[in-house]
Design an enzyme around this catalytic site. Structure first.
Site, PDB file in Angstrom:
ATOM      1  N   GLU A 217       5.939   0.167  -3.767  1.00  0.00           N
ATOM      2  CA  GLU A 217       4.589   0.709  -4.111  1.00  0.00           C
ATOM      3  C   GLU A 217       4.461   2.015  -4.730  1.00  0.00           C
ATOM      4  OE1 GLU A 217       0.162   0.993  -1.896  1.00  0.00           O
ATOM      5  OE2 GLU A 217       1.628   0.345  -0.994  1.00  0.00           O
TER       6      GLU A 217
ATOM      7  N   SER B  33      -7.730  -4.049  -1.079  1.00  0.00           N
ATOM      8  CA  SER B  33      -8.154  -4.264  -2.543  1.00  0.00           C
ATOM      9  C   SER B  33      -7.851  -5.649  -2.816  1.00  0.00           C
ATOM     10  CB  SER B  33      -7.220  -3.325  -3.350  1.00  0.00           C
ATOM     11  OG  SER B  33      -7.281  -2.063  -3.229  1.00  0.00           O
TER      12      SER B  33
END
Length: 383
Positions: free
Chosen positions: A252, A168
């Site tokens: 995360e 990303s």
């Protein structure tokens, strides 16, 4: 948005000393993103706005728990949680600094060469520098330890060859923290792995965009062709990458983004609900109750981090349950409102359309459902 936010995002327990901070963040967001349409708010932590990241950094709300020596404010994990929750509920475009603040900064402070950490981490707190994470690869699926990107020892550093996939914002990032195989002789695939801090301007590094179902290009394929990485950019000790990356994944999986990614659509559903339709009241009531439960679980993880405890098992649980919740919201919206999904429709319809296209990926990012449930099973002693 304001009405729904007050209905859904309300502390299950009084904020106490955190209430002034929550009010400050809400006032800041009203000034900076108050007119942001819901279809844009639905892209909150993938939304990219460097100017917003700089403004947030100027308020001291990036890396706010970090030591002052690294540009932080030394505030509590619960204070950080309040800021993150308000940012996501408002649909603020936090993607410019999100990965750097959530994962990269803590990793650099703990493991990186001190000079490198002191050079880069304060820039994260100011919202100036952007990171991407080089984990996934072609053909490796969810088995992260099967990666084949290699780093070969040379004079003064390492030469990297291989490919990372689904990275990303690689095309917008200044640095990548990449997991690579630096010892191919290890008999255990979890050994011989290292994390390298790679400058995205390096010679031999190529970023190729991947267009997703929604027509967006924030995923990328990153190809390394004899990319040189100096020794000072090795994070931790060579060969210790697996232990470091599993700790990184806990960060995360633990935040409120794991159940608030579809919140913009839920807020639209509350605002458009028919007060005389019992089915609307029941289905939306179920969703709000589930959101409240997930919120309490996620706040509990913030409290564990504040106490210095390891939330790996709890984080995996919240991430799994949160993805199920986020993926169900567009389905309930279709059942209750029956929209023809058009990206050029009303703000409500466009938001519904966007999330219907993107929620399938929510059970992949941060670990697939099967991987997470394996972690939970091992933590419970049943595997």
């Amino acid at each position: 948005m304001d009405t729904a936010s007050q209905i859904v995002i309300r502390p299950a327990q009084p904020d106490g000393d955190l209430a002034p901070l929550r009010a400050q963040v809400r006032a800041f967001l009203a000034d900076t993103v108050g007119d942001r349409p819901p279809q844009k708010r639905a892209q909150s932590w993938s939304g990219y706005d460097p100017a917003f990241s700089l403004a947030l950094g100027a308020k001291g709300w990036i890396g706010m728990t970090w030591p002052k020596a690294f540009g932080g404010q030394e505030r509590s994990m619960l204070e950080r949680y309040v800021v993150l929750e308000e940012l996501l509920a408002a649909g603020a475009p936090v993607g410019g600094h999100w990965v750097a603040e959530r994962q990269s900064g803590p990793l650099l402070m703990r493991y990186a060469d001190p000079e490198v950490a002191h050079e880069i981490v304060p820039r994260i707190t100011r919202g100036e520098v952007r990171f991407c994470i080089g984990m996934s690869e072609p053909d490796s699926g969810s088995d992260l330890a099967s990666i084949r990107t290699r780093g070969d020892r040379v004079d003064g550093g390492w030469v990297v060859n291989g490919t990372k996939l689904w990275t990303s914002n690689a095309h917008r990032s200044h640095y990548m923290i990449a997991l690579v195989r630096t010892d191919r002789s290890a008999d255990d695939k979890h050994k011989g792995l290292s994390q390298l801090l790679i400058d995205m301007r390096s010679e031999g590094l190529q970023v190729r965009p991947i267009r997703n179902l929604a027509g967006e290009e924030h995923f990328n394929e990153v190809v390394f062709d004899n990319v040189f990485v100096p020794d000072r950019m090795v994070i931790g000790e060579p060969g210790q990458g697996w232990a470091q990356v599993t700790a990184e994944l806990t960060f995360e999986r633990s935040g409120p983004e794991r159940y608030l990614s579809s919140y913009a659509l839920l807020a639209e559903m509350v605002d458009h609900a028919d007060a005389d339709d019992a089915r609307h009241a029941v289905e939306l009531g179920y969703l709000v109750a589930e959101l409240s439960n997930l919120r309490q679980m996620s706040r509990g993880i913030a409290a564990m981090l504040h106490r210095g405890e390891n939330p790996q098992l709890a984080a995996a649980n919240v991430k799994d349950l949160g993805a199920l919740f986020e993926q169900r919201i567009p389905e309930v919206a279709h059942q209750l409102f029956g929209h023809e999904l058009r990206p050029d429709g009303s703000p409500f319809v466009a938001t519904h359309c966007h999330l219907t296209q993107t929620v399938p990926s929510f059970s992949l990012r941060g670990g697939t459902r099967e991987i997470l449930r394996g972690i939970i099973a091992r933590g419970l002693g049943v595997r």
